[in-house]
Structures are given as C-alpha cells and as structure tokens.
Write an enzyme that holds these catalytic residues in place. Structure first.
Site, PDB file in Angstrom:
ATOM      1  N   CYS A  11      45.801 106.653  61.820  1.00  0.00           N
ATOM      2  CA  CYS A  11      46.206 107.988  62.461  1.00  0.00           C
ATOM      3  C   CYS A  11      45.040 108.376  63.376  1.00  0.00           C
ATOM      4  O   CYS A  11      45.001 107.842  64.376  1.00  0.00           O
ATOM      5  CB  CYS A  11      46.237 108.905  61.392  1.00  0.00           C
ATOM      6  SG  CYS A  11      47.323 110.478  62.030  1.00  0.00           S
TER       7      CYS A  11
ATOM      8  N   HIS B 264      50.099 106.514  56.563  1.00  0.00           N
ATOM      9  CA  HIS B 264      49.194 107.124  55.408  1.00  0.00           C
ATOM     10  C   HIS B 264      49.829 106.612  54.181  1.00  0.00           C
ATOM     11  O   HIS B 264      50.827 105.754  54.131  1.00  0.00           O
ATOM     12  CB  HIS B 264      49.361 108.529  55.616  1.00  0.00           C
ATOM     13  CG  HIS B 264      48.697 109.296  56.812  1.00  0.00           C
ATOM     14  ND1 HIS B 264      47.057 109.208  56.744  1.00  0.00           N
ATOM     15  CD2 HIS B 264      48.961 109.646  57.819  1.00  0.00           C
ATOM     16  CE1 HIS B 264      46.800 109.656  58.009  1.00  0.00           C
ATOM     17  NE2 HIS B 264      47.707 110.159  58.729  1.00  0.00           N
TER      18      HIS B 264
END
Length: 242
Positions: free
Chosen positions: A87, A185
C-alpha cells in the site's frame, strides 16, 4: 528487515514479518530480524525487506529519512534483494503520488508506476489471478489510483471494475525483479504462503547460492497445519466482500 514498522504498519501488515520469521525457522534457518525506523542505523547486511501500509501522516513522518536511504534501496533492489511493499510503501517505491489536491509526493522509482489520489476508496476483500502465485487473496483499502508504466508486470489481475491498482485496467500490484508491490493487506502472507516462500527462496539463494530446507518431522507437521489455516482464511475472505 521490517521497514518503518512504527509508522507504516496498518491492517495487520506486521503479520507478514511473523510469517517470514516462522517459515524460515521451520525450514531450518535462523532468522535475524532488524526493525528500521527513521533515524536508526542501517544494519550491515539485509537479505529481505518488508514494508507496510500507512496513513498520509505516516508517510509524512518517514519521507525525509526514506529519501536518505533511496539510493541504497534502489541498489539493493537492483542487486536482487527480495522486497514486499504494501500500500503506502508500494506507492513510495513508485515514481510519485499526486494527491487529489494536486500536491506531489515523489517516490524512489524502484517500480515504474505513479499514483493519483481520488475521492472514492477501493476497499474490501479481493481475489486476483497471478501467473506466478495462482489466486492471491487479500484486503485492499486505498483511494490512490496506481498506473503501471509500459513493460511493468502486475502482481495479478482482477475481474471486477473499481478494484485493484486503479479500478480501470484490472491490474493489481506490480512485480519488478524480486520486488513486489501490492495493495493487499490482511495480512497478505499468512493467506498466501506461496509468496512468502518466493521471498524466502530468493533471499536464501542470493546469500547462500541454493535454498536447502532442512525440515524436521515436527516442522513438516507445523507447515501442514499453517497451510490448512491459510486455506480456511482464503475461503472465508474470498466469500466475504468486506
């Protein structure tokens, strides 16, 4: 090495570090972990680097130190050190991030990609198809749209519009040599042990020339148990949009 764990570690990204440590030990190696935060001394040797996601405030806290290490990180990436960047760190390993207000935050250009902020978030469990790792399952939560430059391979491809790197071209993540960037994630590696083993294999081969796991009977039983947990986590995540 866990890169900036104090500020770039949300949505369970520290689980990736735990997986690497545990699987290395089960394969008969002794992992030595370094946790690098801004201002810390860089260790003498690094064989793998794991970076997590963070809010804009976290990126702001690390950015000055990050650029003092930019040449080193680029050199390590070019030399084949395996890296997993999630990310926010994925974005910083690209060329730049342009916020929705037009402010530009430069990256270090390890990955040929750029990110543009938008108001709509892409969020939820996601299944992507990867040529190298099969189905990859994780949890995305980002508003930045990331676009890969020509010739940069995605980590995988998604079916639905409004998901993945940018919601438009059905790509997710990127892979450049042994560097993987992704929005996944969740944590990523507990549910995707093939990626964990890829990182481990590349790190060990780079250091020792060959990956020769010495798996005891007890370690094999533990690896099988972890595989069952991963399969169940993947099944649940794949069937749950959020």
């Amino acid at each position: 090495m866990s890169l900036y764990p104090n500020d770039m570690n949300i949505y369970g990204d520290s689980g990736n570090v735990l997986v690497i440590r545990r699987r290395l030990a089960l394969y008969g190696y002794e992992p030595v972990m370094h946790y690098y935060n801004q201002g810390d001394a860089w260790p003498e040797r690094v064989d793998m680097i794991l970076g997590g996601g963070g809010q804009d405030s976290g990126q702001g806290k690390i950015i000055d130190d990050f650029f003092t290490r930019a040449d080193l990180l680029r050199s390590l990436a070019a030399d084949g050190v395996p890296m997993l960047m999630i990310c926010g760190m994925y974005q910083l390993f690209g060329e730049y991030f342009e916020t929705s207000e037009g402010r530009r935050l430069d990256g270090i250009g390890v990955i040929g990609a750029y990110t543009v902020g938008q108001d709509v978030r892409m969020i939820g469990n996601l299944v992507e198809r990867s040529d190298d790792f099969g189905d990859v399952i994780g949890y995305e939560n980002h508003s930045g749209q990331t676009f890969l430059r020509d010739g940069v391979a995605p980590l995988g491809r998604v079916d639905a519009d409004g998901r993945g790197n940018n919601g438009e071209d059905h790509t997710e993540g990127a892979r450049v040599n042994n560097v993987i960037g992704t929005y996944m994630h969740g944590s990523l590696l507990p549910k995707n042990p093939k990626i964990a083993d890829f990182l481990i294999t590349k790190a060990v081969e780079r250091r020792y020339g060959v990956f020769e796991p010495r798996v005891t009977e007890d370690a094999r039983a533990e690896l099988d148990r972890l595989e069952k947990f991963a399969s169940e986590a993947r099944r649940v995540a794949a069937g749950r949009p959020r």
